[in-house]
Design an enzyme around this catalytic site. Sequence first.
Site, PDB file in Angstrom:
ATOM      1  N   ARG A  42      26.932  52.133  34.670  1.00 16.73           N
ATOM      2  CA  ARG A  42      28.413  52.414  34.028  1.00 16.73           C
ATOM      3  C   ARG A  42      28.188  53.160  32.839  1.00 16.73           C
ATOM      4  NH1 ARG A  42      30.528  49.081  29.797  1.00 16.73           N
ATOM      5  NH2 ARG A  42      32.878  49.391  29.596  1.00 16.73           N
ATOM      6  N   SER A 113      39.249  46.023  39.914  1.00 18.06           N
ATOM      7  CA  SER A 113      39.406  45.165  38.673  1.00 18.06           C
ATOM      8  C   SER A 113      40.878  44.611  39.032  1.00 18.06           C
ATOM      9  CB  SER A 113      39.235  45.849  37.239  1.00 18.06           C
ATOM     10  OG  SER A 113      38.218  46.518  37.119  1.00 18.06           O
ATOM     11  N   LYS A 142      33.214  46.668  26.363  1.00 22.14           N
ATOM     12  CA  LYS A 142      34.055  47.146  26.447  1.00 22.14           C
ATOM     13  C   LYS A 142      35.053  47.573  25.451  1.00 22.14           C
ATOM     14  CE  LYS A 142      37.745  47.357  30.289  1.00 22.14           C
ATOM     15  NZ  LYS A 142      37.729  48.726  30.876  1.00 22.14           N
TER      16      LYS A 142
HETATM   17  C1  LIG Z   1      35.762  47.013  34.252  1.00 23.42           C
HETATM   18  C2  LIG Z   1      35.139  46.165  35.216  1.00 23.42           C
HETATM   19  C3  LIG Z   1      35.479  44.955  35.665  1.00 23.42           C
HETATM   20  N1  LIG Z   1      34.798  44.472  36.655  1.00 23.42           N
HETATM   21  C4  LIG Z   1      33.501  44.802  37.169  1.00 23.42           C
HETATM   22  C5  LIG Z   1      32.898  44.239  37.929  1.00 23.42           C
HETATM   23  F1  LIG Z   1      32.112  43.009  37.688  1.00 23.42           F
HETATM   24  F2  LIG Z   1      31.986  44.980  38.867  1.00 23.42           F
HETATM   25  F3  LIG Z   1      33.867  43.655  39.028  1.00 23.42           F
HETATM   26  N2  LIG Z   1      32.998  46.172  36.910  1.00 23.42           N
HETATM   27  C6  LIG Z   1      33.736  46.755  35.903  1.00 23.42           C
HETATM   28  N3  LIG Z   1      33.333  47.928  35.295  1.00 23.42           N
END
Ligand SMILES: C=C1C=NC(C(F)(F)F)=NC1=N
Length: 217
Positions: A42, A113, A142
């Site tokens: 990511r 998500s 985040k």
């Molecule tokens: C914004 C996000 C929310 N959930 C997930 C995951 F944990 F992979 F499901 N990854 C992300 N990048």
Amino acid sequence: MAFTSSHLRLYFIMGSQDCPDQDPIDVLEQAIAGGITMFQFREKNSDLTLSETVALGRHLREICRQHNIPFIVNDRADLALILDADGVHVGQEDLPAREVRRLIGPDKILGVSAENIAEARQAIENGADYIGVGPMFLTSSKSDARFPIYPEALQAIREQLEEPFPIVGIGGITASNAHKVMAAGADGVAVISAITKAEDPKRAAEALAQAVGSTKM
Ligand SMILES: C=C1C=NC(C(F)(F)F)=NC1=N
Ligand SMILES: [Mg+2]
């Protein structure tokens, strides 16, 4: 890679922006040694160029392949195809899940998500293999995270879904609060800083695996 909900047990997410002082390659290797079960690449607000991102992605992808760990790319379906990733994860404001599914085909993993039952049902309808529910707690990873929705929100989704479906909790999860996410009905936890900010990422992953494993449903 055949996907099952057990892959979600300890889902490590990382990009170069999460490792200002270490080599992301070392951190991933230590996390794998500590027992992670899935990895997401990511790059977010990263200062890497796209070509540097591909180079790093290729390296991380190979490490995951060596250890038979599913390698997922966040947001970018094009990067996922270039890296021959096992799948893609998209949020509500990213490329539409239905389009991503059409692009990556039926055999790759698609994560979406979701914050509530409506988004969860929509994700399943669009072909998701798992949903990520959060932010569970306050998160530092985040920048545009919304307010925490806490494990209760994950439990509400779990209770309203007609069938069992793979759900991973994300957002501010540590070895000390992971049990709350599992007790709420998650198949696993997704973490970033609990591992990347640890003195010893391998030990941190082990502690998280222990915390998650100890609350077998
Ligand atoms: C914004 C996000 C929310 N959930 C997930 C995951 F944990 F992979 F499901 N990854 C992300 N990048
Ligand atoms: Mg996204």
